[in-house]
Design a protein around this motif. Structure first.
Motif, PDB file in Angstrom:
ATOM      1  N   LEU A   1      61.244  33.838  80.818  1.00  0.00           N
ATOM      2  CA  LEU A   1      62.333  33.634  81.757  1.00  0.00           C
ATOM      3  C   LEU A   1      63.699  33.583  81.059  1.00  0.00           C
ATOM      4  O   LEU A   1      64.500  32.667  81.264  1.00  0.00           O
ATOM      5  CB  LEU A   1      62.112  32.358  82.562  1.00  0.00           C
ATOM      6  N   THR A   2      63.942  34.579  80.213  1.00  0.00           N
ATOM      7  CA  THR A   2      65.205  34.660  79.468  1.00  0.00           C
ATOM      8  C   THR A   2      65.869  35.994  79.755  1.00  0.00           C
ATOM      9  O   THR A   2      65.237  37.047  79.657  1.00  0.00           O
ATOM     10  CB  THR A   2      64.964  34.507  77.957  1.00  0.00           C
ATOM     11  N   HIS A   3      67.136  35.933  80.115  1.00  0.00           N
ATOM     12  CA  HIS A   3      67.924  37.132  80.416  1.00  0.00           C
ATOM     13  C   HIS A   3      68.990  37.287  79.340  1.00  0.00           C
ATOM     14  O   HIS A   3      69.693  36.333  79.003  1.00  0.00           O
ATOM     15  CB  HIS A   3      68.588  36.999  81.789  1.00  0.00           C
TER      16      HIS A   3
ATOM     17  N   HIS B   1      65.416  25.041  90.703  1.00  0.00           N
ATOM     18  CA  HIS B   1      65.713  26.139  89.785  1.00  0.00           C
ATOM     19  C   HIS B   1      66.827  25.693  88.838  1.00  0.00           C
ATOM     20  O   HIS B   1      67.887  25.236  89.265  1.00  0.00           O
ATOM     21  CB  HIS B   1      66.163  27.378  90.547  1.00  0.00           C
ATOM     22  N   GLY B   2      66.582  25.801  87.553  1.00  0.00           N
ATOM     23  CA  GLY B   2      67.578  25.413  86.544  1.00  0.00           C
ATOM     24  C   GLY B   2      67.874  26.562  85.600  1.00  0.00           C
ATOM     25  O   GLY B   2      67.046  27.466  85.405  1.00  0.00           O
ATOM     26  N   SER B   3      69.058  26.546  85.012  1.00  0.00           N
ATOM     27  CA  SER B   3      69.434  27.582  84.047  1.00  0.00           C
ATOM     28  C   SER B   3      70.429  27.026  83.045  1.00  0.00           C
ATOM     29  O   SER B   3      71.190  26.095  83.340  1.00  0.00           O
ATOM     30  CB  SER B   3      70.038  28.805  84.759  1.00  0.00           C
ATOM     31  N   VAL B   4      70.411  27.595  81.851  1.00  0.00           N
ATOM     32  CA  VAL B   4      71.356  27.266  80.781  1.00  0.00           C
ATOM     33  C   VAL B   4      71.825  28.586  80.179  1.00  0.00           C
ATOM     34  O   VAL B   4      71.016  29.489  79.933  1.00  0.00           O
ATOM     35  CB  VAL B   4      70.714  26.394  79.677  1.00  0.00           C
TER      36      VAL B   4
ATOM     37  N   ARG C   1      62.671  23.018  77.055  1.00  0.00           N
ATOM     38  CA  ARG C   1      61.827  23.677  76.056  1.00  0.00           C
ATOM     39  C   ARG C   1      62.296  25.104  75.788  1.00  0.00           C
ATOM     40  O   ARG C   1      62.407  25.533  74.639  1.00  0.00           O
ATOM     41  CB  ARG C   1      60.375  23.658  76.539  1.00  0.00           C
ATOM     42  N   ARG C   2      62.596  25.844  76.838  1.00  0.00           N
ATOM     43  CA  ARG C   2      63.019  27.232  76.659  1.00  0.00           C
ATOM     44  C   ARG C   2      64.408  27.318  76.023  1.00  0.00           C
ATOM     45  O   ARG C   2      64.683  28.217  75.225  1.00  0.00           O
ATOM     46  CB  ARG C   2      62.997  27.949  78.008  1.00  0.00           C
ATOM     47  N   ASN C   3      65.269  26.370  76.361  1.00  0.00           N
ATOM     48  CA  ASN C   3      66.587  26.334  75.722  1.00  0.00           C
ATOM     49  C   ASN C   3      66.450  26.087  74.223  1.00  0.00           C
ATOM     50  O   ASN C   3      67.128  26.728  73.407  1.00  0.00           O
ATOM     51  CB  ASN C   3      67.444  25.244  76.368  1.00  0.00           C
TER      52      ASN C   3
ATOM     53  N   ALA D   1      80.144  41.073  67.696  1.00  0.00           N
ATOM     54  CA  ALA D   1      79.489  41.406  68.967  1.00  0.00           C
ATOM     55  C   ALA D   1      79.109  40.104  69.669  1.00  0.00           C
ATOM     56  O   ALA D   1      78.577  39.181  69.044  1.00  0.00           O
ATOM     57  CB  ALA D   1      78.249  42.262  68.734  1.00  0.00           C
ATOM     58  N   HIS D   2      79.400  40.031  70.963  1.00  0.00           N
ATOM     59  CA  HIS D   2      79.058  38.863  71.775  1.00  0.00           C
ATOM     60  C   HIS D   2      77.817  39.175  72.609  1.00  0.00           C
ATOM     61  O   HIS D   2      77.714  40.258  73.199  1.00  0.00           O
ATOM     62  CB  HIS D   2      80.197  38.497  72.721  1.00  0.00           C
ATOM     63  N   ILE D   3      76.899  38.237  72.671  1.00  0.00           N
ATOM     64  CA  ILE D   3      75.757  38.348  73.571  1.00  0.00           C
ATOM     65  C   ILE D   3      75.710  37.098  74.439  1.00  0.00           C
ATOM     66  O   ILE D   3      76.152  36.014  74.038  1.00  0.00           O
ATOM     67  CB  ILE D   3      74.416  38.536  72.839  1.00  0.00           C
ATOM     68  N   HIS D   4      75.196  37.281  75.643  1.00  0.00           N
ATOM     69  CA  HIS D   4      75.167  36.237  76.659  1.00  0.00           C
ATOM     70  C   HIS D   4      73.704  36.034  77.055  1.00  0.00           C
ATOM     71  O   HIS D   4      73.069  36.961  77.549  1.00  0.00           O
ATOM     72  CB  HIS D   4      76.011  36.698  77.844  1.00  0.00           C
ATOM     73  N   VAL D   5      73.180  34.847  76.816  1.00  0.00           N
ATOM     74  CA  VAL D   5      71.760  34.554  77.023  1.00  0.00           C
ATOM     75  C   VAL D   5      71.625  33.498  78.122  1.00  0.00           C
ATOM     76  O   VAL D   5      72.277  32.451  78.070  1.00  0.00           O
ATOM     77  CB  VAL D   5      71.102  34.049  75.728  1.00  0.00           C
ATOM     78  N   THR D   6      70.766  33.769  79.110  1.00  0.00           N
ATOM     79  CA  THR D   6      70.508  32.806  80.180  1.00  0.00           C
ATOM     80  C   THR D   6      69.012  32.495  80.214  1.00  0.00           C
ATOM     81  O   THR D   6      68.191  33.397  80.392  1.00  0.00           O
ATOM     82  CB  THR D   6      70.932  33.364  81.551  1.00  0.00           C
ATOM     83  N   VAL D   7      68.679  31.234  80.007  1.00  0.00           N
ATOM     84  CA  VAL D   7      67.278  30.793  80.123  1.00  0.00           C
ATOM     85  C   VAL D   7      67.129  30.057  81.447  1.00  0.00           C
ATOM     86  O   VAL D   7      68.020  29.321  81.874  1.00  0.00           O
ATOM     87  CB  VAL D   7      66.862  29.900  78.933  1.00  0.00           C
ATOM     88  N   SER D   8      65.985  30.252  82.101  1.00  0.00           N
ATOM     89  CA  SER D   8      65.767  29.689  83.434  1.00  0.00           C
ATOM     90  C   SER D   8      64.431  28.977  83.502  1.00  0.00           C
ATOM     91  O   SER D   8      63.540  29.189  82.672  1.00  0.00           O
ATOM     92  CB  SER D   8      65.822  30.791  84.507  1.00  0.00           C
TER      93      SER D   8
END
Length: 249
Positions: free
Chosen positions: A137-139, A110-113, A67-69, A45-52
């Motif tokens: 702030l994690t999707h 605004h930044g995201s990884v 830090r959130r990454n 199973a693949h999951i896709h995580v975006t932290v902002s």
């Protein structure tokens, strides 16, 4: 025939006859198609995580994003061998502008990884996705259920497709009072006239990009999601040509 250098020759040169794309009355050809479609359980199973992160200055946004990454990476890595693959997909940092007359002014950054993770243990998948969703702030998008490229299910489907082609050809021959004699050709469907395409990307299938996460959301103790694996369809198709004995018409 006389050769100008060596004199007379004993016989005319032999030119082999081209192979005809069809049979003869004594050796008819039979062309069939074999297909197989299997329903199997997924293997990964693949999951896709975006932290902002957002900040009024670039340094603050980058510091919060780092830090959130790290928090997301550390959490995913705690699941050990259940995580088969983990990679960073993309990073961005963008200034958000505000317009005041003719002047442009940076209001915030605004930044995201993005992180792409592949899991092979579905018993921990629901817990991990819930805990990731609890981070600030994690999707989280997914899961996308899949089979490995070398899954035995692919071989099983191909084998069944070939057997189905042989069985279909045998039935046609028997309907004419004949039986199969030899196989002339076996090919994947479209193998001879379809250009090779690039393989899909690791996260292919998500479609639209994820929606931006909502602000806020301190870590809590939400219950683990009960995620039911989605059955996978494996398809194989072949074209086969046989020769058969003379029909008893």
């Amino acid at each position: 025939m006389t050769d100008p250098l060596t004199g007379p020759t004993d016989a005319e040169p032999h030119h082999p006859q081209p192979t005809l794309p069809y049979g003869t009355p004594d050796t008819p050809r039979l062309a069939v198609r074999g297909e197989a479609r299997l329903e199997v359980d997924p293997e990964i199973a693949h999951i896709h995580v975006t932290v902002s992160a957002r900040g009024t200055d670039r340094n603050t946004a980058l510091t919060d994003l780092a830090r959130r990454n790290d928090e997301a990476l550390t959490l995913i890595k705690t699941y050990g061998n259940a995580v088969e693959h983990l990679e960073t997909g993309a990073f961005s940092i963008n200034p958000q502008l505000t317009y005041n007359g003719r002047n442009e002014r940076i209001r915030a950054y605004h930044g995201s990884v993005t992180l792409n993770a592949t899991l092979n243990d579905f018993t921990t998948l629901g817990e991990l996705t819930t805990r990731l969703g609890d981070l600030e702030l994690t999707h989280v998008a997914g899961p996308r259920w899949a089979l490995r490229p070398d899954s035995p299910a692919h071989r099983a489907a191909r084998t069944q497709a070939v057997r189905e082609a042989v069985q279909r050809a045998r039935e046609y021959a028997e309907a004419l009072g004949a039986h199969l004699d030899a196989i002339v050709e076996l090919a994947d469907l479209g193998a001879e006239n379809t250009p090779i395409s690039a393989p899909p990307t690791a996260m292919h299938g998500y479609g639209l990009p994820p929606l931006p996460p909502e602000p806020g959301g301190a870590p809590g103790h939400a219950p683990a999601l009960d995620l039911q694996p989605q059955r996978q369809t494996v398809h194989a198709a072949v074209n086969a040509r046989f020769t058969m004995t003379r029909p008893a018409l």
